[in-house]
Structures are given as structure tokens and as C-alpha cells.
Design a protein around this motif. Sequence first.
Motif, PDB file in Angstrom:
ATOM      1  N   GLY A  83       0.786  -1.238   0.000  1.00 57.58           N
ATOM      2  CA  GLY A  83       0.000   0.000   0.000  1.00 57.58           C
ATOM      3  C   GLY A  83       0.809   1.274   0.000  1.00 57.58           C
ATOM      4  O   GLY A  83       0.268   2.381   0.131  1.00 57.58           O
ATOM      5  N   ARG A  84       2.117   1.161  -0.202  1.00 55.50           N
ATOM      6  CA  ARG A  84       3.002   2.320   0.000  1.00 55.50           C
ATOM      7  C   ARG A  84       2.681   3.502  -0.921  1.00 55.50           C
ATOM      8  O   ARG A  84       2.835   4.655  -0.513  1.00 55.50           O
ATOM      9  CB  ARG A  84       4.461   1.899  -0.142  1.00 55.50           C
ATOM     10  CG  ARG A  84       4.763   1.220  -1.455  1.00 55.50           C
ATOM     11  CD  ARG A  84       6.192   0.723  -1.555  1.00 55.50           C
ATOM     12  NE  ARG A  84       6.575  -0.104  -0.429  1.00 55.50           N
ATOM     13  CZ  ARG A  84       7.789  -0.101   0.116  1.00 55.50           C
ATOM     14  NH1 ARG A  84       8.727   0.692  -0.394  1.00 55.50           N
ATOM     15  NH2 ARG A  84       8.068  -0.877   1.118  1.00 55.50           N
ATOM     16  N   ILE A  85       2.227   3.235  -2.166  1.00 56.33           N
ATOM     17  CA  ILE A  85       1.946   4.356  -3.083  1.00 56.33           C
ATOM     18  C   ILE A  85       0.697   5.101  -2.598  1.00 56.33           C
ATOM     19  O   ILE A  85       0.673   6.331  -2.503  1.00 56.33           O
ATOM     20  CB  ILE A  85       1.767   3.855  -4.531  1.00 56.33           C
ATOM     21  CG1 ILE A  85       3.062   3.200  -5.040  1.00 56.33           C
ATOM     22  CG2 ILE A  85       1.331   4.989  -5.455  1.00 56.33           C
ATOM     23  CD1 ILE A  85       2.960   2.579  -6.425  1.00 56.33           C
ATOM     24  N   LEU A  86      -0.338   4.330  -2.271  1.00 55.38           N
ATOM     25  CA  LEU A  86      -1.594   4.952  -1.841  1.00 55.38           C
ATOM     26  C   LEU A  86      -1.425   5.648  -0.483  1.00 55.38           C
ATOM     27  O   LEU A  86      -1.955   6.754  -0.269  1.00 55.38           O
ATOM     28  CB  LEU A  86      -2.694   3.882  -1.774  1.00 55.38           C
ATOM     29  CG  LEU A  86      -4.071   4.392  -1.429  1.00 55.38           C
ATOM     30  CD1 LEU A  86      -4.541   5.458  -2.415  1.00 55.38           C
ATOM     31  CD2 LEU A  86      -5.068   3.233  -1.398  1.00 55.38           C
ATOM     32  N   ALA A 110      -0.842  -3.637   4.366  1.00 52.03           N
ATOM     33  CA  ALA A 110      -1.199  -2.276   3.897  1.00 52.03           C
ATOM     34  C   ALA A 110      -2.150  -1.612   4.890  1.00 52.03           C
ATOM     35  O   ALA A 110      -1.981  -0.437   5.235  1.00 52.03           O
ATOM     36  CB  ALA A 110      -1.832  -2.363   2.513  1.00 52.03           C
ATOM     37  N   ARG A 111      -3.147  -2.374   5.381  1.00 51.94           N
ATOM     38  CA  ARG A 111      -4.112  -1.801   6.346  1.00 51.94           C
ATOM     39  C   ARG A 111      -3.389  -1.374   7.618  1.00 51.94           C
ATOM     40  O   ARG A 111      -3.632  -0.277   8.150  1.00 51.94           O
ATOM     41  CB  ARG A 111      -5.192  -2.827   6.680  1.00 51.94           C
ATOM     42  CG  ARG A 111      -6.171  -3.017   5.539  1.00 51.94           C
ATOM     43  CD  ARG A 111      -7.275  -3.978   5.950  1.00 51.94           C
ATOM     44  NE  ARG A 111      -8.182  -4.176   4.843  1.00 51.94           N
ATOM     45  CZ  ARG A 111      -8.626  -5.369   4.434  1.00 51.94           C
ATOM     46  NH1 ARG A 111      -8.270  -6.467   5.073  1.00 51.94           N
ATOM     47  NH2 ARG A 111      -9.454  -5.454   3.408  1.00 51.94           N
ATOM     48  N   ALA A 112      -2.490  -2.235   8.083  1.00 49.83           N
ATOM     49  CA  ALA A 112      -1.764  -1.923   9.324  1.00 49.83           C
ATOM     50  C   ALA A 112      -0.888  -0.686   9.119  1.00 49.83           C
ATOM     51  O   ALA A 112      -0.847   0.217   9.972  1.00 49.83           O
ATOM     52  CB  ALA A 112      -0.915  -3.125   9.745  1.00 49.83           C
ATOM     53  N   ALA A 124      -8.677   2.742   1.680  1.00 47.89           N
ATOM     54  CA  ALA A 124      -9.196   1.399   1.956  1.00 47.89           C
ATOM     55  C   ALA A 124      -8.380   0.411   1.132  1.00 47.89           C
ATOM     56  O   ALA A 124      -7.862   0.770   0.061  1.00 47.89           O
ATOM     57  CB  ALA A 124     -10.669   1.324   1.568  1.00 47.89           C
ATOM     58  N   PHE A 125      -8.273  -0.799   1.641  1.00 52.75           N
ATOM     59  CA  PHE A 125      -7.535  -1.837   0.909  1.00 52.75           C
ATOM     60  C   PHE A 125      -8.419  -3.063   0.787  1.00 52.75           C
ATOM     61  O   PHE A 125      -9.145  -3.417   1.728  1.00 52.75           O
ATOM     62  CB  PHE A 125      -6.223  -2.171   1.640  1.00 52.75           C
ATOM     63  CG  PHE A 125      -5.233  -1.040   1.579  1.00 52.75           C
ATOM     64  CD1 PHE A 125      -4.451  -0.832   0.454  1.00 52.75           C
ATOM     65  CD2 PHE A 125      -5.119  -0.155   2.644  1.00 52.75           C
ATOM     66  CE1 PHE A 125      -3.561   0.233   0.386  1.00 52.75           C
ATOM     67  CE2 PHE A 125      -4.227   0.913   2.597  1.00 52.75           C
ATOM     68  CZ  PHE A 125      -3.449   1.101   1.456  1.00 52.75           C
ATOM     69  N   ARG A 126      -8.371  -3.699  -0.364  1.00 49.18           N
ATOM     70  CA  ARG A 126      -9.259  -4.821  -0.634  1.00 49.18           C
ATOM     71  C   ARG A 126      -8.468  -5.947  -1.308  1.00 49.18           C
ATOM     72  O   ARG A 126      -7.690  -5.673  -2.223  1.00 49.18           O
ATOM     73  CB  ARG A 126     -10.359  -4.341  -1.577  1.00 49.18           C
ATOM     74  CG  ARG A 126     -11.574  -5.213  -1.640  1.00 49.18           C
ATOM     75  CD  ARG A 126     -12.612  -4.643  -2.577  1.00 49.18           C
ATOM     76  NE  ARG A 126     -13.224  -3.417  -2.105  1.00 49.18           N
ATOM     77  CZ  ARG A 126     -13.791  -2.501  -2.899  1.00 49.18           C
ATOM     78  NH1 ARG A 126     -13.812  -2.680  -4.208  1.00 49.18           N
ATOM     79  NH2 ARG A 126     -14.347  -1.426  -2.402  1.00 49.18           N
TER      80      ARG A 126
END
Length: 289
Positions: A83-86, A110-112, A124-126
Motif C-alpha cells: 500500500g506504499r503508493i496509496l 497495507a491496512r496496518a 481502503a484496501f481490498r
Amino acid sequence: MAASWKIRIAAMFATTLAVAALALGARCMSLTLPRCSVDTLWNGGPALDVPYAQTRPEVIAKMLAMAGVGRDDYVLDLGTGDGRILIAAARDRGARGLGVDIDPVLIDQARADARATGVGDRVAFRTQDLFETPLADADVVTMFLLPEVNLRLRPRLLAELEPGARIVSHVFDMGDWRPDATGRAGGARVHGWIVPARIAGRWRLREASGRTAELRLTQQFQEVAGSVIVGEAARPIGQVELTGGRFRFTADTGAGPRPYQGVVRGDAIKGTAPDSSGVERSWQATRIE
Ligand SMILES: C[S@@+](CC[C@H](N)C(=O)[O-])C[C@H]1O[C@@H](n2cnc3c(N)ncnc32)[C@H](O)[C@@H]1O
């Protein structure tokens, strides 16, 4: 131990390592990229279209700058990894967004990380296949995928995103869809595209003066060419630029060559062009086919 035994044991060890490396490489589709998630490697995780590799912070900064990401943007990060870009888009530029990845272990990470960075309410991550992810809501799409994956996504990016939406890709391009911008950061290439409006076809152009003409346009992504038809005469248009929905060209509809500018919205284009005394007058075009 005799020297020949030492050589045999060393050879067996090397063979075992090579076989393991090949197996892991096949699982992650590349021996050259640094890592897959542990789940993907050891626990029979999901089949990947792209192996896991991380985008460095300086490359992320370049991607976000190239796309002009800001507070009003909804960013869709395809193959988000950790998730680093978002997370950077939310932390550094105030954007909101969604990251999707097929690997649930990376999505948990990514959520953590988003929570730890204080942007958990903006992103949000899915766990989801990127090929099944709806694209239409995105103002910006970010990706670090592979050339063939970019090419598979290309028709959907062009069809589903609004004209003017931006796409940025770490390293890989999209074949003959020429990037609107290419830059470098930390030795890596970054490409950016602006989704062009669909403008090809025949249009009925009406000017404020009452003059009418037909506009015939061909289009290859953001490259547009065409002519205006006045009576029996076809005159090529010049200096054509299509940036998202913003359209500029010069044309002679009977009063000499003039610069036209307008905005494409579906089957209509509305804009202005100067009259013979230089005063901007409105014009509009509606799609004939
Ligand atoms: C090169 S990594 C990029 C990770 C992250 N975006 C970055 O730049 O640091 C590609 C990511 O795509 C994910 N991926 C591969 N195939 C996918 C698919 N079909 N749908 C969603 N994600 C996928 C992988 O799990 C991996 O995390």
C-alpha cells in the motif's frame, strides 16, 4: 573428509539451492525481483500476474507529482502490495483512495501501515483481482505491474475512466499509447497518461454567427487529425491538441484560419473561437456519428 566428498556435498547443496530458487521463481514469476509475500511463497498463496516488488519512496514522489495528485483526488492503486503508493498519496497529498491486491497478506500489511501512518480513514484496501476491479471512480490510477498486464488493462482504462483521469506507471509503458509525460527518479522510469475523450467521428459544428460546417475527426489515443467540410470543400484542421476533454485546433470554416478551443462532453463539444475582430464567440458541435 576426502576432497571428492566435499565437492559432491557442495554440488548437492548447490543443486538443491538452484531447484528451490527455480521453484520460488516460478511461483513469483521472476527470479530477478526481490521478494514475494511469505504466504505466496510457502503457503500456496494466490497465483500472481505480477511478482511482488516495492516502489522506492523517491519513485513514489515522482509518480504522485507527475499525476498532480491532490486533496480532491480518488486514487486507485492496482496491485497495491503493502500500500506504499496509496499511503503516500494520502499522507503527502491528502488524497483518498482504494488499493487492491490479490495477496491477502500484503493487504493486511497495507491496512496496518495505513493505520500506523494515520491515514486509515482516507484509504481502503481490498483483496481483489485487479482485472475484476471497477475503474470508473478513479481520478488517478497508479501501477507497478508488467507490460503485458498494462496492455491487458489498457482497453478498460480508456473505456471506463473519465476523460482527464490520470494514469501513472512505474517502469512499464502501454505499447503504442504514447505517454503524455515520462520522467526518471532514482534511476527508474515513470510514465504518465491523461485519458483522452472519445472524439473520433463526424460532428456538426455551429458557430455563433450561424455558419455551419462538418468536422471529421480520426483519433489514435490522444493524437487527433481531421478536416472541416464546408459545402464541397474539405480543409484539414491544424495544431490539433486533445488533453483529456480539452480540445484545440485551427480551422478555416470560411472566414480564414482561426483557433478553436472547446470541451468534449459525450456527444457535444462547446467552446469559443475569435471572430474577425478578435472577439471570442461561442461555437458548439454535436456528434452525427
Ligand atoms: C510489482 S508489485 C507492486 C507493489 C506496490 N504497488 C509497489 O509499487 O510497491 C505488484 C503487485 O501486484 C500484485 N498482483 C499480482 N497479480 C495481481 C492480480 N491479478 N490482481 C491484483 N494484484 C495482483 C502482487 O501481489 C504485487 O503485490
